[in-house]
Scaffold this motif. Structure first.
Motif, PDB file in Angstrom:
ATOM      1  N   SER A 185       0.823  -1.221   0.000  1.00 52.67           N
ATOM      2  CA  SER A 185       0.000   0.000   0.000  1.00 52.67           C
ATOM      3  C   SER A 185       0.853   1.265   0.000  1.00 52.67           C
ATOM      4  O   SER A 185       0.354   2.358  -0.292  1.00 52.67           O
ATOM      5  CB  SER A 185      -0.923   0.006   1.221  1.00 52.67           C
ATOM      6  OG  SER A 185      -0.162  -0.016   2.428  1.00 52.67           O
ATOM      7  N   GLN A 212      -0.021   6.392   7.504  1.00 49.08           N
ATOM      8  CA  GLN A 212       0.178   5.127   6.801  1.00 49.08           C
ATOM      9  C   GLN A 212       1.435   4.413   7.304  1.00 49.08           C
ATOM     10  O   GLN A 212       1.426   3.196   7.500  1.00 49.08           O
ATOM     11  CB  GLN A 212       0.286   5.374   5.290  1.00 49.08           C
ATOM     12  CG  GLN A 212      -1.013   5.810   4.646  1.00 49.08           C
ATOM     13  CD  GLN A 212      -1.235   7.312   4.730  1.00 49.08           C
ATOM     14  OE1 GLN A 212      -0.586   8.006   5.516  1.00 49.08           O
ATOM     15  NE2 GLN A 212      -2.155   7.805   3.916  1.00 49.08           N
ATOM     16  N   SER A 225       1.499   0.990   9.478  1.00 46.22           N
ATOM     17  CA  SER A 225       2.247  -0.157   8.941  1.00 46.22           C
ATOM     18  C   SER A 225       3.270  -0.656   9.954  1.00 46.22           C
ATOM     19  O   SER A 225       3.453  -1.872  10.114  1.00 46.22           O
ATOM     20  CB  SER A 225       2.966   0.251   7.648  1.00 46.22           C
ATOM     21  OG  SER A 225       2.044   0.635   6.662  1.00 46.22           O
TER      22      SER A 225
END
Length: 332
Positions: free
Chosen positions: A57, A301, A305
């Motif tokens: 991603s 993000q 993660s």
């Protein structure tokens, strides 16, 4: 009267780095925060590279530019700290003339590359906010690779005359450099010949690279802020502005110490030498240490993660531990 403290050296084979003049007795203590900053920079930047590689991603332009920044930070910090620590710990002050020029070149080249990457990241944010519908078609993977390659090649070519200009200076007052690494101006001050060409080239390059990059970044963020403040709701404005905060913080961390070090070296003649050397080291150690922290904390993000990775590893080791200590059926 002859000055026996000054010796003429013709093309010296080695230089002597003094470390931090005036603070020689504190070198071991100073090495402790230097080691902490370097270890943090290594761990943080390697973590960023690993997370972006592992998380599909995050395979996008913004994170590719972040990986380029991480590589630059690793090169900059590694180019000075091993030699600095060898001075602090083992009093190993000698550095080969060729190694000195190489170190100088790497510092200048990757500093120029880093400022170019900041421009690329500003362009990335400009396209994402001002023209979001065309973002994926403008900033493709091949375009990101071309931008990164162009920034690196431009830095390599523009900085290449630095070591050649220094090497052409045949006479030196002394081979002793009052610094922890081969800074361009510190080496150039040892030359007995006219160094105006090298000085003028250095100044023009600073204003050309840093000046133009700052102008491009300013123009990009002017347009970005106009687009942000034209959004209808406050929540939308804050959310969009949040995507730029990490980039803005990283730029301030890089440019402020760099410009301060530059101006104190060229114009701050009354600034104590040890203070200037410390600032010059902070310029190459603090940004590589803080950039992963800034992006790790402020970028959702990357933070998510990293948390998923830590949670997954913890769960894996817990499961492995449980299986290892589980009684075998033969003992039942």
């Amino acid at each position: 009267m002859l000055d026996y403290n000054v010796t003429d050296f013709t093309n010296p084979s080695t230089f002597i780095l003094l470390g931090i003049p005036g603070l020689e007795r504190d070198h071991v203590w100073i090495s402790i925060p230097f080691c902490i900053m370097y270890a943090t920079a290594l761990l943080g930047n390697c973590t960023i590279l690993f997370i972006v590689k592992m998380e599909l991603s995050l395979h996008g332009p913004m994170y590719y530019f972040l990986c380029m920044l991480a590589v630059c930070d690793l090169v900059l910090s590694t180019s000075i700290l091993p030699k600095t620590l060898s001075i602090f710990w083992f009093n190993s002050r000698e550095i080969d003339f060729g190694a000195c020029l190489t170190q100088m070149y790497f510092i200048q080249c990757f500093s120029a590359t880093e400022t170019g990457i900041f421009v690329s990241m500003a362009v990335d944010r400009y396209v994402a906010i001002c023209d979001p519908l065309r973002y994926s078609t403008i900033l493709t993977n091949s375009m990101v690779a071309k931008i990164g390659l162009a920034v690196l090649l431009c830095s390599i070519i523009l900085v290449l005359p630095y070591p050649f200009l220094v090497r052409q200076c045949p006479y030196y007052r002394t081979n002793t450099i009052p610094h922890t690494y081969c800074e361009h101006m510190a080496v150039l001050k040892l030359a007995c010949t006219d160094t105006r060409i090298s000085n003028y080239y250095g100044l023009s390059l600073i204003f050309l690279i840093t000046g133009l990059d700052v102008i491009f970044i300013t123009v990009s963020y002017t347009q970005i802020l106009r687009a942000i403040f034209s959004l209808p709701t406050k929540d939308a404005r804050l959310k969009t502005l949040g995507t730029c905060n990490s980039h803005l913080c990283a730029m301030l961390v890089f440019y402020i110490p760099g410009l301060f070090s530059l101006f104190t070296h060229r114009f701050g003649h009354k600034v104590p030498l040890h203070f200037h050397v410390l600032v010059a080291n902070m310029y190459l150690l603090v940004p590589p240490m803080l950039n992963p922290i800034i992006y790790g904390v402020r970028t959702k993000q990357i933070r998510d993660s990293l948390l998923r990775l830590i949670t997954h590893k913890s769960a894996y080791f817990s499961c492995s531990g449980a299986l290892a200590f589980r009684p075998s059926s033969m003992w039942r």
